[in-house]
Enzyme design. Structure first.
Site, short mmCIF file in Angstrom:
data_model
loop_
_atom_site.label_atom_id
_atom_site.label_comp_id
_atom_site.label_asym_id
_atom_site.label_seq_id
_atom_site.Cartn_x
_atom_site.Cartn_y
_atom_site.Cartn_z
N ASP A 1 0.86 -1.18 0.00
CA ASP A 1 0.00 0.00 0.00
C ASP A 1 0.90 1.23 0.00
OD1 ASP A 1 -2.63 1.41 2.14
OD2 ASP A 1 -1.56 2.16 0.39
N ASP B 1 -6.20 5.47 4.17
CA ASP B 1 -4.76 5.61 4.39
C ASP B 1 -4.34 5.09 5.77
OD1 ASP B 1 -4.78 6.66 1.94
OD2 ASP B 1 -3.68 8.48 2.40
N HIS C 1 -5.55 11.73 13.42
CA HIS C 1 -6.54 11.60 12.34
C HIS C 1 -7.71 10.70 12.72
CE1 HIS C 1 -3.91 13.68 9.61
NE2 HIS C 1 -2.97 12.79 9.75
N ASP D 1 2.32 18.77 13.69
CA ASP D 1 2.43 17.78 12.62
C ASP D 1 2.04 18.46 11.31
OD1 ASP D 1 2.11 14.43 12.31
OD2 ASP D 1 1.14 15.67 10.78
N TYR E 1 8.56 10.96 9.05
CA TYR E 1 8.85 9.81 8.19
C TYR E 1 10.25 9.83 7.59
CZ TYR E 1 3.98 9.67 9.17
OH TYR E 1 2.79 9.67 9.87
C1 LIG Z 1 0.15 10.96 11.78
C2 LIG Z 1 0.24 11.59 10.40
O1 LIG Z 1 -0.38 12.86 10.40
O2 LIG Z 1 1.59 11.83 10.06
N1 LIG Z 1 -0.39 10.70 9.41
C3 LIG Z 1 -0.25 11.09 8.01
C4 LIG Z 1 -1.09 10.20 7.10
C5 LIG Z 1 -0.87 10.55 5.63
C6 LIG Z 1 -1.76 9.73 4.71
N2 LIG Z 1 -1.59 10.11 3.34
ZN LIG Z 2 1.56 13.95 9.80
#
Ligand SMILES: CC(O)(O)NCCCCN
Ligand SMILES: [Zn+2]
Length: 660
Positions: free
Chosen positions: A20, A92, A135, A172, A305
């Site tokens: 994914d 997601d 989220h 974030d 990330y």
């Molecule tokens: C926790 C977060 O805000 O970093 N998640 C981001 C999800 C992105 C999906 N496209």
């Molecule tokens: Zn994020």
């Protein structure tokens, strides 16, 4: 009091089991590299380790529906095919046989952190968790999130500790829509989020992520969204939004607890954010929140990330929570045009709800909230901006600078008959001054022991610059003379730039440079037309320094942006006699000024004000300043004057810009 660190390697034991592309970045290594960086740097040993625990059903049900919880409870027993099937109903996000266990640990860790802070076991802390939370919604998982860790923590703090007002800061790079939905009608929880938006063209592509979502019903005004409509945002952009949007509202809201959705995908190098802010920015963002709520701050990991910038950003955050000096941020060039537009929109959307934003300008002419602009602009931008200019993952950045703690935190130079406040270290040695200087002092009618004081003052400045001492407090017979002396003689060859913050005014400062070696910001009750130069900025408060509302507004909206742009090597804080500044405000000011010059603040006070030495010492030693209680609405004249002053100065000082 210390800093809590929550981490449990169990939360690394789930991962994506199928292909994914949207989810492949959310890997266990995120947690491993963060924790290992803290161990390697020695920071984890300086924290108080608090064990994770599973959140209970009732705690999870503070935010989520029973239907959703019951469904998630089944996932540990699902086959791979069932897990894929179950996942399809959400966006997601992915499930794994062990993710329910980890999601309970993530939420439970946030609650453990709240317990540690609210019971006074620690001052502040951070929970390194996955899956993230901001989220996830009442009945749905989303964006790698299963349970909304921070939303649960906010409800839990209110229920268990009777917390009246919770501030949630979400740095974030994604909009925590789950948090927004949870509290948009709740005036006891102020949610602030900035996020990559690109006119609704960036995930999660929600109309309600824009700046005009201000909350609803009784929660109107308690939801603040700052959309980033371009990538490549830098340190200046982030600090401008803190100074001109978040902090004024946060101080007016006066929270009892601060929760941070600490996502580090807003840092340079992150594939999701594509921003350019460097990891040391999180040292400052954390620092700027640490004088709210008496220092009660709980940071909970969300995204991040790029494993390199994530680890560095986590270390920068923890080091500030521990009270280490914050690094100097160089060449802040002021917010970019797009950031100013977003800033201006957010301020104008909220000016009717927050008296500290009352004088914000109208929104920019171009309505930036609609999608169609994006497509047009994107075409033109793609041609204009060459690929390598964009902040891509290939971006490189310098390692954050080392943040060394001086052996002595706070030194003092006091007349012999004055008792030294607890925690301050009297400066023993004092080197003899050059004869020329001594004679100069004598002509300035400084008597014998005055010369001794000055020679010790000189030694103190030397030790500050040498980073042997972090900050210092000096009591002098004549504070104006001492200020002149420090500014003219003691610092000429020791430091490149001195920020002089003058609280109150006894008389005109007859020493102002034009070469930028000294920047003087004077906050007092009188205006002074003359001297209007780039480096002498008088701020006039109608009711003087005793008006805490006007004072804090001037500090947040003018002094902080100026200080960041000027980037001094020394801060000289001068308390003029009879300034009338309120003690809590005085401590807040000292706390906030620690963000400059690696914390090298020299406080000059007159001997007859020695009654406030205790609170001065407390602030210099890094104890959180007391909250500014029940702030009145600032005087319209002052709010107006501040806006005009900013408009006039923004040509010289880019960090003062709030309108495009
Ligand atoms: C926790 C977060 O805000 O970093 N998640 C981001 C999800 C992105 C999906 N496209
Ligand atoms: Zn994020």
């Amino acid at each position: 009091m210390g800093t809590a660190l929550l981490y449990d390697e169990e939360m690394t034991k789930y991962k994506l089991l199928w292909v994914d592309p949207a989810c492949k970045i959310e890997v266990p290594e995120r947690l491993i590299v963060s924790y290992e960086a803290l161990v390697r740097s020695g920071l984890s040993d300086r924290c108080i380790s608090i064990p994770a625990r599973e959140a209970s059903d009732s705690e999870i049900l503070l935010v989520h529906s029973e239907l959703y919880l019951e469904a998630v409870k089944k996932t540990p027993y699902m086959t791979l095919e069932d897990l894929k099937e179950f996942t399809l109903q959400f966006g997601d996000v992915y499930f794994h046989p062990n993710i329910y266990h980890c999601a309970k640990l993530a939420s439970g860790s946030a609650l453990q952190l709240v317990d540690s802070v609210m019971t006074g076991k620690v001052r502040n802390g951070i929970a390194l968790v996955r899956p993230p939370g901001h989220h996830s919604m009442h009945g749905a998982a989303n964006g790698f999130c299963v349970f909304n860790n921070v939303a649960i923590a906010a409800r839990y703090a209110k229920q268990k500790y009777g917390v009246k007002r919770v501030l949630i800061v979400d740095w974030d790079i994604h909009h925590g829509q789950g948090v927004q939905y949870c509290f948009e009608d709740d005036p006891s929880v102020l949610y602030f989020s900035w996020h990559r938006y690109e006119h609704q063209n960036f995930w999660p592509n929600l109309r309600e992520s824009d700046y005009d979502s201000v909350g609803k019903e009784s929660g109107t005004g308690f939801n603040i969204n700052v959309p980033w409509n371009n990538v490549g945002m830098e340190n200046s952009d982030y600090l401008s939004v803190f100074c001109h949007v978040l902090l004024p509202v946060a101080y007016e809201f006066c929270p009892d607890l601060v929760l941070v959705c600490a996502g580090f995908d807003s840092a340079i190098g992150d594939p999701e954010g594509e921003m350019c802010a460097t990891p040391d920015i999180f040292a400052h963002l954390t620092h700027l929140l640490m004088n709210l709520a008496g220092g009660k701050l709980c940071a909970v990991l969300e995204g991040g990330y790029n494993l390199t910038s994530l680890a560095q950003s986590v270390c920068q955050t923890v080091q500030t929570l521990l009270g280490d000096p914050v690094p100097q941020l160089a060449n802040l060039r002021g917010p970019c045009k797009s950031a100013i537009e977003s800033l201006q929109c957010a301020r104008s959307a909220h000016r009717r709800y927050w008296s500290f934003l009352k004088h914000a300008a109208d929104p920019p002419m171009t309505d930036i909230s609609t999608k169609h602009i994006k497509s047009a602009m994107e075409e033109e931008e793609k041609t204009e901006m060459a690929e390598e200019e964009r902040c891509t993952e290939g971006k490189v950045w310098p390692e954050p600078p080392e943040r060394l703690c001086p052996p002595v935190c706070s030194a003092s130079v006091l007349p012999d008959d004055v008792v030294c406040p607890d925690g301050l270290k009297p400066l023993s040695s004092s080197k003899d001054l050059e004869p020329l200087l001594v004679s100069k002092l004598k002509t300035a009618a400084v008597d014998g022991d005055g010369v001794t004081t000055f020679s010790r003052l000189y030694t103190l400045v030397e030790k500050l610059v040498a980073n042997e001492i972090r900050n210092g407090l000096v009591l002098v017979p004549d504070v104006a003379a001492a200020m002149m002396c420090v500014v003219q003689d003691l610092t000429s060859d020791l430091v490149k730039r001195v920020l002089v913050v003058c609280v109150g005014k006894e008389k005109e400062l007859d020493y102002v440079t034009t070469d930028g070696k000294v920047l003087v910001v004077q906050i007092s009750s009188e205006d002074s037309e003359e001297h209007r130069s780039k480096y002498y900025i008088p701020v006039c408060l109608k009711k003087g320094c005793s008006d805490t509302s006007g004072f804090i507004q001037a500090v947040l909206g003018l002094l902080l942006p100026l200080g960041y742009e000027y980037n001094p090597d020394l801060v000289l804080l001068v308390r003029m006699p009879g300034s009338g500044v309120v003690d809590s405000m005085w401590q807040q000011l000292i706390g906030l000024l620690q963000g400059f010059a690696k914390g090298h603040t020299l406080v000059l006070m007159q001997v007859n004000e020695k009654a406030c030495m205790g609170s001065t010492a407390s602030a210099l030693l890094g104890h959180p300043a007391p909250p500014l209680q029940d702030l009145q609405t600032p005087f319209p004249e002052d709010g107006d004057a501040l806006e005009r002053l900013r408009e006039r100065l923004q040509a010289d000082w880019k960090m003062l810009q709030t309108t495009s």
